[in-house]
Scaffold this active site. Structure first.
Site, PDB file in Angstrom:
ATOM      1  N   TYR A 336      56.702 -19.123 -42.453  1.00 28.83           N
ATOM      2  CA  TYR A 336      57.136 -17.926 -43.173  1.00 28.83           C
ATOM      3  C   TYR A 336      55.909 -17.109 -43.566  1.00 28.83           C
ATOM      4  CZ  TYR A 336      60.265 -15.322 -46.410  1.00 28.83           C
ATOM      5  OH  TYR A 336      61.010 -14.362 -47.056  1.00 28.83           O
ATOM      6  N   CYS A 337      55.853 -15.848 -43.115  1.00 29.50           N
ATOM      7  CA  CYS A 337      54.788 -14.919 -43.498  1.00 29.50           C
ATOM      8  C   CYS A 337      53.415 -15.527 -43.170  1.00 29.50           C
ATOM      9  CB  CYS A 337      54.929 -14.565 -44.974  1.00 29.50           C
ATOM     10  SG  CYS A 337      53.866 -13.200 -45.511  1.00 29.50           S
ATOM     11  N   LEU A 338      52.553 -15.700 -44.141  1.00 23.78           N
ATOM     12  CA  LEU A 338      51.243 -16.289 -43.897  1.00 23.78           C
ATOM     13  C   LEU A 338      51.369 -17.708 -43.361  1.00 23.78           C
ATOM     14  CD1 LEU A 338      48.197 -16.387 -44.049  1.00 23.78           C
ATOM     15  CD2 LEU A 338      48.351 -16.706 -46.509  1.00 23.78           C
ATOM     16  N   GLY A 340      53.530 -18.531 -41.233  1.00 24.91           N
ATOM     17  CA  GLY A 340      53.717 -18.305 -39.803  1.00 24.91           C
ATOM     18  C   GLY A 340      52.402 -18.003 -39.105  1.00 24.91           C
ATOM     19  N   PHE A 364      59.081 -16.365 -39.494  1.00 18.11           N
ATOM     20  CA  PHE A 364      59.738 -15.445 -40.410  1.00 18.11           C
ATOM     21  C   PHE A 364      58.722 -14.367 -40.833  1.00 18.11           C
ATOM     22  CE2 PHE A 364      62.588 -19.025 -42.392  1.00 18.11           C
ATOM     23  CZ  PHE A 364      63.223 -19.186 -41.189  1.00 18.11           C
TER      24      PHE A 364
END
Length: 606
Positions: A336-338, A340, A364
């Site tokens: 998710y975000c960072l 990812g 994400f």
């Protein structure tokens, strides 16, 4: 106003008034003492830095360009007077109850002018429209100025900070020009402003001299009690993370476990707020053996932890622990975000090592190519990074409140000014809201890691370049990644714009699916099927379509949550059904109940 009762001030209970004044006096004394001690410390290490955000240069360039084109300014002035006279005519017609629509309307998402008096009372109708007229006029002037290509970031700064100023000057933010606040002030005899002052001082005290706006009832939630309550155990931990394995809710599970790598800029339990909106609980119910990394909230002792430490002590350590716990080497992974960004980096690292334990990867709202990184880009230049690094090196970490302030500025009307009105002008207490509690639960970042991330990824955009960065002696090359990937982003994301995240789909060598959901960075991801909200778009031609807008034009829209679509996609890589696994093993006995102890460490006390 709709309420036609005379505005007779209510008498304030003398005892309540005395108690409130005593609280204000005592809090003011404590805050003043703290501010004085802070000032003394600052004088001891006084610097000449007066513009840490490097904004002055941008506005100097703006003024120079405006003054160099006086005809443009003259034309803009004539437009203003024309719009002003039109507005007076419009207000007069509406005052006479003629069926005339307002000239200037707030956006549908703008809740500042939702009270009926903004439309029904001519004076406040004029104030509202006059503000909106000036806002539009100023923004058009600013956006019309052309900056040289090498100063393109200054153009973004000017537009961003101009918007911040205009938001701050909104009539809804002042007692005399906000009809709802004005009514309450008169009716209560000013008791709301007294309560608001008390709230303001309490926020200053909690922020240790810096204003830390209370967005929610901070005492209403606690991880493990009424949020982050999905049953599980911490089965492994090191200096940087605890690994949680969740208790199955089905008799059988997929053979391959699911590893979730959240960002360490925030805490993992955004994925596990409540049972009815928990992605973690939902994934467990779909038959996945779910593992989640819960990052530590670091202090100065971890200042030397770098990005490669997060790779090795995060996903790589988690893969080993999952094998010890389940006997299974291969997993599906979500970032998710960072988280990812770290997952993609891990995939490239593993590809260089010919390590194929991650059989599918889901991202994400993840940036891999930082060319289009949105408004966060305005905070990334040499001057600002140098100032930030000096602050981090002094403490050994980036204070969580600093990062929280940055994200808050991106949505100032929702996350600053709405609470200014509610808490300080209306004198109300913040309500209990789980999402805002999570948002207030800030985390720190080790100095070395955060500097590396901002310099090499945000500023220099080296992750997308083959061997642009090296971690633990290994060149990171995303083009060597053949792992099937599922990217999901959201149309209204202000942190990781979907046009930027889409570019990451072009960096891998394996099959890729891109899904575009509705709403923003959080709501578009935490969108359980039972809510039946928003939508998502799909297009099978992701790999052959380099331009995101071209992809969008031929995408197919589906109503509701994207979660079932992902569940169907990941099922192909999940393996056969096996008996459900309980958390831990003889080799890895559980250490404590989920959500564990790392997540309980708060930067700012409740």
């Amino acid at each position: 106003m709709a309420n036609t009762q005379p505005l007779v001030p209510e008498l304030v209970d003398p005892q309540v008034l005395l108690t409130t004044l005593q609280d204000i006096f005592q809090t003011s004394h404590r805050v003043a003492q703290h501010l004085l001690s802070q000032q003394a410390e600052k004088m001891d290490r006084l610097t000449v830095e007066t513009d840490p955000l490097n904004v002055q240069e941008a506005f100097v360039q703006l003024n120079q360009k405006l003054l160099a084109n006086p005809s443009q300014l003259l034309q803009a002035g004539l437009v203003w007077w024309e719009e002003y006279f039109k507005l007076w005519e419009n207000i007069w017609q509406r005052t006479l109850q003629q069926d005339v629509a307002p000239l200037f309307k707030p956006a549908k998402s703008d809740r500042r002018f939702s009270h009926e008096a903004w439309d029904n009372v001519p004076l406040f109708d004029f104030i509202k429209q006059f503000y909106l007229m000036n806002t539009l006029w100023i923004q058009e002037i600013v956006s019309s100025v052309e900056f040289e290509e090498q100063h393109a970031k200054n153009a973004k700064k000017v537009e961003f900070y101009t918007r911040q100023l205009l938001d701050a000057l909104a009539p809804s933010n002042f007692v005399a020009t906000n009809p709802e606040v004005l009514y309450v002030t008169i009716k209560s005899g000013g008791a709301n402003l007294l309560s608001g002052l008390k709230n303001f001082l309490a926020d200053l005290e909690r922020g240790q001299g810096q204003l830390n706006i209370k967005m929610t009832d901070l005492a209403a939630f606690q991880p493990g009690k009424n949020i982050a309550v999905t049953a599980g155990k911490v089965i492994y931990q090191n200096e940087l993370m605890q690994l949680i394995q969740y208790t199955p809710t089905t008799e059988t599970v997929h053979q391959r476990p699911l590893l979730i790598v959240p960002p360490w800029i925030n805490k993992y339990y955004i994925l596990d707020l409540r049972e009815n909106n928990s992605f973690i609980k939902w994934a467990v119910d779909q038959g996945h053996t779910v593992f989640v990394i819960s990052w530590v909230n670091p202090d100065e002792r971890l200042s030397d932890k770098g990005f490669e430490n997060y790779l090795l002590e995060g996903p790589m350590a988690a893969l080993d622990a999952i094998e010890w716990a389940t006997g299974i080497k291969e997993v599906n992974a979500v970032g998710y975000c960072l988280g990812g960004t770290l997952l993609a980096t891990t995939l490239a690292y593993m590809a260089a090592k010919q390590d194929q334990r991650i059989v599918s990867a889901t991202f994400f709202t993840t940036l891999l190519d930082f060319t289009h990184s949105g408004e966060l880009d305005i905070f990334i230049d040499d001057e600002q990074l140098s100032a930030l690094e000096a602050t981090m090196n002094e403490k050994g970490y980036l204070d969580g409140s600093k990062m929280a302030t940055t994200f808050t500025l991106l949505r100032a009307n929702d996350l600053i000014w709405s609470f200014h009105v509610n808490n300080y002008l209306m004198g109300k207490e913040a309500s209990a809201f789980d999402l805002l509690y999570w948002n207030s639960d800030a985390t720190r970042m080790p100095a070395k890691m955060h500097s590396f991330y901002l310099r090499n990824m945000y500023q220099k955009n080296l992750l997308k370049q083959p061997n642009g960065i090296t971690l633990n002696g290994v060149g990171i090359d995303l083009s060597k990644v053949k792992t099937p990937a599922y990217f999901v982003s959201t149309q209204e994301d202000h942190i990781a714009p979907w046009e930027g995240t889409y570019q990451g789909t072009q960096l891998f060598d394996g099959p890729v699916k891109f899904v575009l959901g509705g709403s923003g960075h959080i709501a578009g991801i935490i969108n359980p099927p039972n809510k039946n909200k928003y939508f998502y778009l799909t297009n099978p031609k992701t790999k052959s379509t380099k331009n995101p807008e071209t992809w969008l034009k031929s995408a197919k829209k589906q109503e509701g949550s994207w979660w079932p679509d992902w569940a169907e996609w990941v099922r192909e890589y999940a393996g056969e059904s096996v008996p459900a696994r309980q958390p831990g093993s003889a080799q890895l006995p559980p250490l404590e109940d989920a959500p564990g102890s790392y997540v309980q460490v708060r930067v700012i006390p409740s």
